[in-house]
Design an enzyme around this catalytic site. Structure first.
Site, short mmCIF file in Angstrom:
data_model
loop_
_atom_site.label_atom_id
_atom_site.label_comp_id
_atom_site.label_asym_id
_atom_site.label_seq_id
_atom_site.Cartn_x
_atom_site.Cartn_y
_atom_site.Cartn_z
N LYS A 225 0.70 -1.25 -0.01
CA LYS A 225 0.14 0.08 -0.15
C LYS A 225 0.83 1.29 0.09
O LYS A 225 2.16 1.21 0.15
CB LYS A 225 -0.96 -0.10 1.26
CG LYS A 225 -1.93 -1.05 0.79
CD LYS A 225 -3.40 -0.95 1.89
CE LYS A 225 -4.51 -1.77 1.33
NZ LYS A 225 -5.52 -2.04 2.46
N ARG A 260 -3.30 -10.31 4.55
CA ARG A 260 -4.22 -10.39 3.42
C ARG A 260 -3.07 -9.64 2.45
O ARG A 260 -2.49 -8.36 2.51
CB ARG A 260 -5.34 -9.27 2.98
CG ARG A 260 -5.98 -9.47 1.91
CD ARG A 260 -7.27 -8.60 1.66
NE ARG A 260 -7.88 -8.69 0.36
CZ ARG A 260 -7.64 -7.87 -0.55
NH1 ARG A 260 -6.64 -6.92 -0.34
NH2 ARG A 260 -8.04 -8.08 -1.73
#
Length: 284
Positions: A225, A260
């Protein structure tokens, strides 16, 4: 916290080890791998590779949730997800999760063999989601978000970030159980990157353990991210693997049960070592 969850004859024992959810985006526009796995053949090859690398769950997503992502039609999401599920299910033995906020997609996905629903809205975008999941009797992941992927970057003004995440998730756990979902089938996610700015994403990791008193397994999705890219000055999401590894280790230290991730093989090594340090002593 519930001690275990059985899915597809696999027993997930919370607190003893960290489980890995491998990301399979079947979209043309996801931030990191859009367009790479949006054919059934490519999706199957990638899913098999993720399982071989150590994924405990495969998470299939047909709608990109990156900031500003365009909302696709229900028909398009159903087509993307179901075409892949029909190919994956006969070949993949691990549980399959579907990343959706739509009750109709959840229902069709479970009927096609999916085992878990992963809702980034925590069951708030569609009022029928939680009753549908209750009827289907499958686990659900409830994530914290403000706004939508189209508007969330403008909704980062919190008075008490962790307190508000805690309150939102606590409320949605109550709504879910009132709808008929077994509490043992609820997993929570603080929503790293969803209506959180750079500093707030870091704050989630520092305060993650506060969410453990909600008594649900915690999933953390930090893989590749933008906050990692900012720290590393790395614009290429695929080059953020070691930054992701550091974030995953921090998540494990602070109570995460599921990660995840895109890079399953690398994060499996991270989780094995982190579990040996942080979790093994608790179970001896």
């Amino acid at each position: 916290m519930p001690s275990n969850l059985i899915m597809r004859e696999r027993c997930f024992v919370w607190g003893q080890r960290t489980y890995l959810m491998g990301i399979l985006n079947v979209t043309p526009d996801s931030f990191s791998d859009g367009g790479e796995f949006n054919t059934t053949s490519a999706a199957l090859v990638q899913a098999q590779a993720l399982v071989a690398a150590g994924a405990d769950i495969i998470d299939v997503g047909g709608q990109s949730t990156r900031p500003g992502a365009k909302q696709i039609t229900l028909a398009e999401e159903l087509h993307r997800v179901l075409s892949v599920l029909r190919v994956l299910r006969p070949e993949i033995s691990v549980p399959i999760s579907v990343d959706t906020t739509r009750a109709a997609v959840a229902r069709a996905s479970v009927e096609a063999g999916a085992d878990i629903i992963n809702d980034i809205s925590g069951g708030t975008f569609e009022s029928e989601m939680l009753p549908t999941v209750a009827e289907l009797s499958v686990p659900i992941i409830l994530m914290h978000i403000r706004g939508t992927p189209q508007t969330m970057k403008q909704q980062t003004d919190y008075q008490d970030l962790l307190g508000e995440i805690y309150s939102f998730l606590g409320r949605q756990i109550e709504v879910a159980t009132a709808a008929g979902i077994d509490r043992d089938k609820i997993i929570i996610d603080p929503g790293v990157g969803f209506a959180k700015n750079y500093e707030q994403n870091l704050e989630i990791f520092r305060g993650l353990r506060s969410l453990t008193t909600l008594n649900c397994p915690i999933l953390v999705g930090a893989s590749r991210k933008s906050f990692i890219g900012r720290i590393l000055n790395q614009p290429d999401p695929k080059a953020r693997v070691w930054g992701t590894a550091a974030a995953c280790c921090a998540a494990i230290f602070n109570g995460a049960d599921i990660l995840r991730v895109h890079d399953v093989q690398e994060m499996r090594d991270v989780s094995l070592v982190a579990d040996a340090i942080f979790k093994t002593s608790k179970t001896v």
